[in-house]
Write an enzyme that holds these catalytic residues in place. Structure first.
Site, mmCIF file in Angstrom:
data_model
loop_
_atom_site.group_PDB
_atom_site.id
_atom_site.type_symbol
_atom_site.label_atom_id
_atom_site.label_comp_id
_atom_site.label_asym_id
_atom_site.label_seq_id
_atom_site.Cartn_x
_atom_site.Cartn_y
_atom_site.Cartn_z
ATOM 1 N N ILE A 16 -13.621 -7.319 39.705
ATOM 2 C CA ILE A 16 -13.842 -8.521 40.152
ATOM 3 C C ILE A 16 -14.034 -8.766 41.105
ATOM 4 C CG2 ILE A 16 -12.618 -10.499 38.863
ATOM 5 C CD1 ILE A 16 -16.232 -9.622 38.130
ATOM 6 N N ARG A 17 -12.783 -7.934 41.683
ATOM 7 C CA ARG A 17 -12.257 -9.231 43.156
ATOM 8 C C ARG A 17 -13.988 -8.229 44.117
ATOM 9 N NH1 ARG A 17 -7.579 -10.817 44.578
ATOM 10 N NH2 ARG A 17 -8.121 -10.080 46.499
ATOM 11 N N GLU A 26 -20.175 -10.377 31.784
ATOM 12 C CA GLU A 26 -19.110 -10.330 30.316
ATOM 13 C C GLU A 26 -18.581 -10.938 29.114
ATOM 14 O OE1 GLU A 26 -13.837 -10.208 31.197
ATOM 15 O OE2 GLU A 26 -14.592 -10.925 32.380
ATOM 16 N N ALA A 27 -17.640 -10.033 27.977
ATOM 17 C CA ALA A 27 -18.021 -10.838 26.940
ATOM 18 C C ALA A 27 -17.534 -11.842 26.503
ATOM 19 C CB ALA A 27 -17.310 -9.485 25.876
ATOM 20 N N LEU A 42 -25.901 1.109 45.662
ATOM 21 C CA LEU A 42 -25.637 2.072 45.963
ATOM 22 C C LEU A 42 -24.664 1.653 46.781
ATOM 23 C CD1 LEU A 42 -25.250 5.044 45.424
ATOM 24 C CD2 LEU A 42 -26.441 5.671 47.371
ATOM 25 N N HIS A 43 -24.474 1.071 48.081
ATOM 26 C CA HIS A 43 -23.860 0.333 49.400
ATOM 27 C C HIS A 43 -23.223 -0.215 48.366
ATOM 28 C CE1 HIS A 43 -22.393 -1.138 52.779
ATOM 29 N NE2 HIS A 43 -22.742 -2.247 52.163
ATOM 30 N N ARG A 93 -11.412 2.526 45.350
ATOM 31 C CA ARG A 93 -11.055 2.350 44.023
ATOM 32 C C ARG A 93 -10.818 3.736 43.714
ATOM 33 N NH1 ARG A 93 -7.910 -2.003 43.264
ATOM 34 N NH2 ARG A 93 -9.085 -4.086 44.232
#
Length: 313
Positions: free
Chosen positions: A112-113, A121-122, A222-223, A232
């Protein structure tokens, strides 16, 4: 791997049984990804829910044209590579994906950063968290690296690894039992003791361990997806988020293969050199012997430079 609930499995079966004619561009290879949960870790997954655009959409936006295929594929790929090389962003924003992901809470907090997506989110304020916990495999349990404050060093010996796994599972299960007691409900929402009230869900959730699984829908262009992957999917990223990035990178390869090739060449497989590093390269090309002392680089920069250029001196 349990991963999906019965309701989610039924939803996927229904979604895959319904054919929907469309006039918009589609990617036949990516259609095979639709509504399939790709397993990640022990209980997690990535599932493609929807997408918009393809390589042609990027080219079309860059040329501000009205048609598809107005140039040859070679010219299209050349343009995409130019856009990637020179870090143009808006043409790549014309493509989007939406994925349903399930991951440990600590992975979600890293994820989430990247504040460049739409996320839902649940919520443990409204529903009971699944009784599923991430327990690393032995190969992923390692000591703290002495060279990298954010990384891992040597893998634990088998007995130590087994002890850690036992401890993680014991603590997670104990905390979940406390969670159920405070809720006065079990994981299925059934009451445990009708003689007492349960604590509000928004309060009971606070003692859950970070290896408890959560899930969300994540929509990103996409960017910004490539920005996420450049960090990541890198070999230095934490393993538990990198495996999710690897699945998303495979998705990109299927979805926009020209963009994927350019991304590997100019972003993921490339290195960035500072102005001082470029000067060192120039001097070495002229035959000079350059040392860290006269390079203008700090010891850490010199070490990074040598590693990036695979230099031995």
């Amino acid at each position: 791997m349990s991963g999906l609930t019965i309701e989610q499995k039924n939803e996927i079966v229904l979604a895959r049984s319904e054919a929907r004619p469309t006039l918009r561009p589609t990617v036949s290879a990516l259609e095979e990804w639709m509504h399939r949960a790709i397993p990640v870790l022990d209980h997690g997954f990535v599932r493609l829910v929807d997408y918009m655009g393809d390589d042609s959409a990027i080219v079309q936006a860059a040329r501000v044209s009205y048609g598809r295929g107005t140039k040859t594929l070679t010219e299209d790929e050349g343009l995409i590579r130019y856009l990637m090389r020179h870090r143009h962003s808006t043409p790549f924003e014309m493509c989007e994906i939406k994925v349903h992901c399930k991951m440990p809470i600590f992975v979600a907090r890293q994820w989430i950063r990247h504040r460049t997506a739409n996320v839902n989110e649940a919520s443990a304020r409204y529903s009971i968290m699944d009784k599923e916990f991430y327990i690393p495999e032995s190969a992923q349990l390692a000591v703290q690296s002495t060279a990298n404050r954010q990384g891992r060093g040597e893998v634990l010996d088998p007995q130590q690894a087994e002890d850690v796994q036992h401890l993680l599972l014991r603590d997670a299960e104990q905390n979940y039992r406390s969670y159920e007691w405070m809720l006065n409900e079990d994981e299925h929402g059934l009451p445990l003791d009708r003689s007492r009230p349960g604590l509000a869900r928004e309060l009971a959730r606070m003692n859950l361990t970070l290896n408890t699984y959560t899930q969300w829908y994540w929509k990103v262009d996409l960017h910004n997806l490539l920005g996420f992957l450049s960090l990541r999917a890198d070999s230095h990223a934490q393993y538990e988020i990198r495996v999710y990035a690897d699945v998303l990178l495979d998705l990109v390869k299927t979805w926009v293969p020209m963009t994927h090739r350019a991304f590997l060449d100019y972003r993921l497989g490339a290195v960035t050199l500072s102005a001082q590093m470029v000067q060192v390269v120039h001097r070495k090309m002229l035959g000079e012997k350059v040392t860290q002392a006269d390079s203008g680089l700090s010891k850490r920069e010199w070490s990074d430079f040598k590693a990036a250029m695979q230099l031995t001196d």
